[in-house]
Design a protein around this motif. Structure first.
Motif, mmCIF file in Angstrom:
data_model
loop_
_atom_site.group_PDB
_atom_site.id
_atom_site.type_symbol
_atom_site.label_atom_id
_atom_site.label_comp_id
_atom_site.label_asym_id
_atom_site.label_seq_id
_atom_site.Cartn_x
_atom_site.Cartn_y
_atom_site.Cartn_z
ATOM 1 N N SER A 415 75.664 78.945 -33.420
ATOM 2 C CA SER A 415 76.346 77.595 -33.667
ATOM 3 C C SER A 415 77.468 77.681 -32.759
ATOM 4 C CB SER A 415 76.595 77.434 -35.165
ATOM 5 O OG SER A 415 75.548 77.618 -35.780
ATOM 6 N N LEU A 416 78.485 78.655 -32.935
ATOM 7 C CA LEU A 416 79.723 78.490 -32.144
ATOM 8 C C LEU A 416 79.392 78.621 -30.548
ATOM 9 C CD1 LEU A 416 81.904 80.939 -34.334
ATOM 10 C CD2 LEU A 416 82.233 78.406 -34.076
ATOM 11 N N LEU A 417 78.267 79.585 -30.191
ATOM 12 C CA LEU A 417 78.027 79.538 -28.918
ATOM 13 C C LEU A 417 77.562 78.306 -28.206
ATOM 14 C CD1 LEU A 417 77.515 81.400 -26.375
ATOM 15 C CD2 LEU A 417 75.450 82.054 -27.266
ATOM 16 N N LEU A 447 80.451 83.561 -24.518
ATOM 17 C CA LEU A 447 80.316 84.876 -25.005
ATOM 18 C C LEU A 447 81.540 85.683 -24.898
ATOM 19 C CD1 LEU A 447 76.358 85.249 -24.113
ATOM 20 C CD2 LEU A 447 77.546 85.151 -26.503
ATOM 21 N N ASP A 448 82.108 85.794 -23.594
ATOM 22 C CA ASP A 448 83.194 86.650 -23.498
ATOM 23 C C ASP A 448 84.499 86.200 -24.639
ATOM 24 O OD1 ASP A 448 82.891 88.292 -21.632
ATOM 25 O OD2 ASP A 448 83.839 86.966 -19.825
ATOM 26 N N LEU A 449 84.503 84.984 -24.849
ATOM 27 C CA LEU A 449 85.639 84.754 -25.807
ATOM 28 C C LEU A 449 85.137 84.975 -27.341
ATOM 29 C CD1 LEU A 449 86.339 80.946 -24.668
ATOM 30 C CD2 LEU A 449 88.008 82.996 -24.302
ATOM 31 N N LEU A 450 83.746 84.911 -27.564
ATOM 32 C CA LEU A 450 83.395 85.193 -28.883
ATOM 33 C C LEU A 450 82.962 86.575 -29.164
ATOM 34 C CD1 LEU A 450 82.451 83.348 -31.392
ATOM 35 C CD2 LEU A 450 80.166 83.593 -30.531
ATOM 36 N N ASP A 455 82.474 92.083 -21.941
ATOM 37 C CA ASP A 455 83.083 91.501 -21.080
ATOM 38 C C ASP A 455 82.119 91.294 -19.707
ATOM 39 O OD1 ASP A 455 85.002 90.446 -19.264
ATOM 40 O OD2 ASP A 455 86.071 92.459 -18.864
ATOM 41 N N PHE A 456 81.919 89.971 -19.764
ATOM 42 C CA PHE A 456 81.135 89.556 -18.721
ATOM 43 C C PHE A 456 82.144 88.886 -17.068
ATOM 44 C CE2 PHE A 456 78.501 88.520 -22.296
ATOM 45 C CZ PHE A 456 77.272 89.261 -22.064
ATOM 46 N N GLY A 457 83.219 89.038 -17.600
ATOM 47 C CA GLY A 457 84.075 88.731 -16.428
ATOM 48 C C GLY A 457 84.687 87.113 -16.327
ATOM 49 N N GLN A 458 84.025 86.519 -17.259
ATOM 50 C CA GLN A 458 84.610 85.254 -17.079
ATOM 51 C C GLN A 458 85.802 84.554 -17.655
ATOM 52 O OE1 GLN A 458 82.237 82.140 -16.474
ATOM 53 N NE2 GLN A 458 81.158 83.879 -14.998
ATOM 54 N N GLU A 459 86.065 85.406 -18.941
ATOM 55 C CA GLU A 459 87.291 85.252 -19.529
ATOM 56 C C GLU A 459 88.537 85.608 -18.791
ATOM 57 O OE1 GLU A 459 89.791 86.286 -23.499
ATOM 58 O OE2 GLU A 459 88.077 87.195 -23.199
ATOM 59 N N GLN A 470 91.722 74.666 -25.168
ATOM 60 C CA GLN A 470 92.542 75.874 -25.501
ATOM 61 C C GLN A 470 92.592 76.226 -26.963
ATOM 62 O OE1 GLN A 470 94.619 77.454 -23.036
ATOM 63 N NE2 GLN A 470 94.556 78.971 -24.559
ATOM 64 N N GLY A 471 92.599 75.442 -27.819
ATOM 65 C CA GLY A 471 92.482 75.584 -29.402
ATOM 66 C C GLY A 471 91.040 76.204 -29.633
ATOM 67 N N LEU A 472 89.894 75.570 -28.797
ATOM 68 C CA LEU A 472 88.691 76.094 -29.141
ATOM 69 C C LEU A 472 88.420 77.445 -28.716
ATOM 70 C CD1 LEU A 472 85.548 75.861 -29.850
ATOM 71 C CD2 LEU A 472 85.146 74.786 -27.429
ATOM 72 N N SER A 473 89.148 77.879 -27.486
ATOM 73 C CA SER A 473 89.087 79.547 -27.080
ATOM 74 C C SER A 473 89.774 80.223 -28.223
ATOM 75 C CB SER A 473 89.895 79.346 -25.751
ATOM 76 O OG SER A 473 91.406 79.248 -26.054
ATOM 77 N N TYR A 474 90.926 79.837 -28.697
ATOM 78 C CA TYR A 474 91.682 80.515 -29.706
ATOM 79 C C TYR A 474 90.732 80.660 -30.773
ATOM 80 C CZ TYR A 474 95.782 79.893 -27.014
ATOM 81 O OH TYR A 474 96.695 79.842 -26.268
ATOM 82 N N VAL A 475 89.913 79.789 -31.399
ATOM 83 C CA VAL A 475 88.863 79.749 -32.462
ATOM 84 C C VAL A 475 87.845 80.600 -32.485
ATOM 85 C CG1 VAL A 475 87.358 78.420 -33.789
ATOM 86 C CG2 VAL A 475 89.584 77.439 -33.431
ATOM 87 N N LEU A 476 87.227 80.697 -31.238
ATOM 88 C CA LEU A 476 86.205 81.729 -30.800
ATOM 89 C C LEU A 476 86.582 83.012 -30.801
ATOM 90 C CD1 LEU A 476 84.629 79.674 -27.869
ATOM 91 C CD2 LEU A 476 83.712 79.951 -30.139
#
Length: 498
Positions: A415-417, A447-450, A455-459, A470-476
């Protein structure tokens, strides 16, 4: 005793003894002693002192086997055979006793009192080399057989024991004297008592029955008291009490029953008290098939039972199950029906009871039910924790069901993804180094955030812009760590139960 003082009825008894002939004083069609015995006259009355004289000094005849065999007589006076020894069989069947016979410490070969009416009997430490029969007896007072040693069987089929006038409790003693006492008795064969009726207490504590103990269709009536006191009873095979009706406590604490304790179709009632106490017992099989729901509590604490057959509806509102160990639990029922019983434990949260229920489901291969029990166990345990521990417990429950519902974590992850992938595809994060950054992929960035350990190198190559992204990234990131921690903790807990 002078022979010439005997009545005609007594003379018949005296003359029949040397050959063991049966002396009949009644016909087949007449009422029994419970109806007419008190009115029997001299023509069928035998003084107790004559019975004693026959047993202890009756004539013997070469080549004959003596025996005292009387049917349908009235025994007048007090039969005192205290410490007496009689090496012959005794039949006093269908007789009416005016007074309580005293057989304390006596030794007999056989004793048959079937169909007789007695005001009671004192026979503690009685020794019988063969069988004791009290089938169809009617007894109006206490029968004291404590410490008796009977090498054969004991038959109490359809016997009735009830005080003519209820005895008041002695000062400081909440219960009057038991009507039938076999405490510390030793029975060398079966103890047969189908259809037994006791309007008071039946006491068998510390008794030993080498064979089976049968109480089918028995009725024990002692409301507010102990109907059956069989603490520390030892039975060689089965204790069968089908259709037993007991008003008052049934106490089998510390009993040893290697076969079946069969209470099928029984009715056990002790409102406001303990209906069945079978704590610290060792039992092969406990059967409560088609048993009525018990009125009062049940105590099975610290008992060991190979097979426990108890439908959930049989259990009363209050149980004590801490330390109960069983191999097989039958019939097979959904975990939710069994768990409802554990909620009623008077000791509160009992972890051992949940572990036993889990083990029983695993033994039959019902892993789903076993996981359900463990999940409910964790929820029950959570109630007694500090607020912060309860909060963490709720997180584990919501996310992965304490490790017993792992698909919940997958659902949360997906769901988050999905939400994050859609959001970052609509508004792509800014590349930190445009000339060195890989192609942006919203799924792998999410996926990198979650996933904290992947580590896929994206983050490292992109950073979200704007407060919402930005808030969504912190939540993930935070949710990913929480999910990872709870999954590891839950899976570790689940594996440790295997």
């Amino acid at each position: 005793m002078e022979i010439n003082t005997l009545t005609a009825a007594e003379r018949r008894v005296w003359d029949a003894f040397p050959t063991g002939e049966v002396v009949y004083f009644r016909t087949a069609d007449e009422p029994g002693p419970d109806v007419a015995g008190s009115g029997w006259g001299p023509e069928r009355s035998v003084r107790a002192e004559v019975v004693r004289a026959v047993l202890l000094g009756g004539a013997r005849r070469d080549g004959e086997i003596p025996a005292l065999r009387i049917v349908g007589a009235r025994i007048t006076g007090s039969l005192n055979l205290r410490y007496a020894t009689a090496d012959c069989s005794i039949l006093l069947g269908g007789c009416y006793f005016d007074d309580v016979p005293n057989l304390y410490g006596a030794q007999f070969r056989q004793l048959n009192l079937s169909e007789s009416v007695l005001p009671g009997m004192t026979a503690a430490t009685l020794r019988i080399d063969g069988v004791l029969r009290m089938t169809d007896c009617r007894v109006r007072g206490p029968v004291r057989l404590g410490g008796a040693r009977i090498s054969g069987a004991v038959f109490l089929d359809r016997a009735e024991f009830g005080a003519a006038v209820p005895e008041p409790a002695a000062d400081g003693d909440p219960e009057p004297e038991p009507l039938l006492q076999l405490n510390h008795a030793d029975v060398g064969d079966d103890l047969s008592a189908p259809g037994l009726r006791v309007d008071g207490s039946l006491r068998l504590d510390s008794a030993t029955v080498t064979g089976s103990f049968v109480l089918d269709d028995a009725v024990l009536t002692a409301p507010g008291r102990t109907a059956l006191d069989a603490e520390r009873l030892t039975v060689g095979s089965d204790l069968r009490a089908k259709r037993l009706r007991a008003q008052g406590r049934v106490n089998l604490s510390a009993a040893r029953i290697p076969g079946q304790l069969n209470l099928a179709y029984a009715q056990l009632s002790q409102p406001g008290g303990v209906a069945l106490r079978a704590s610290s017992c060792v039992i092969g099989e406990l059967w409560l098939r088609q048993t009525a729901r018990m009125e009062g509590s049940v105590n099975l604490r610290r008992s060991q039972i190979d097979l426990l057959f108890v439908p959930p509806e049989v259990w009363p509102e209050s149980v004590r199950l801490d330390g109960l160990t069983y191999g097989t639990l039958a019939p097979h029922e959904p975990a939710e029906r069994r768990l409802a019983v554990l909620e009623r434990d008077g000791d509160g949260y009992v972890p051992y009871a949940y572990e036993q229920l889990t083990a029983s489901y695993r033994r039959i291969g019902d892993d789903a039910a076993a996981r359900t029990v463990q999940l409910v166990k964790q929820r029950r345990q959570r109630r007694g924790l500090a607020w912060y521990a309860r909060l963490w417990g709720h997180v584990q429950d919501l996310t992965v069901g304490y490790g017993f519902r792992p698909m919940r974590a997958v659902a949360w992850m997906l769901s988050l993804l999905l939400v994050a992938s859609v959001a970052y595809s609509v508004r792509q994060p800014r590349a930190l180094k445009a000339d060195e950054s890989p192609d942006f992929n919203p799924v792998f960035y999410s996926l990198d955030l979650l996933l904290p350990i992947i580590d896929f190198g994206q983050e490292r190559a992109f950073t979200p812009e704007g407060g919402w992204h930005q808030g969504l990234s912190y939540v993930l990131i935070i949710t990913g760590w929480i999910l990872a921690t709870t999954i590891i903790a839950g899976v570790t807990r689940a594996i440790s139960r295997q």
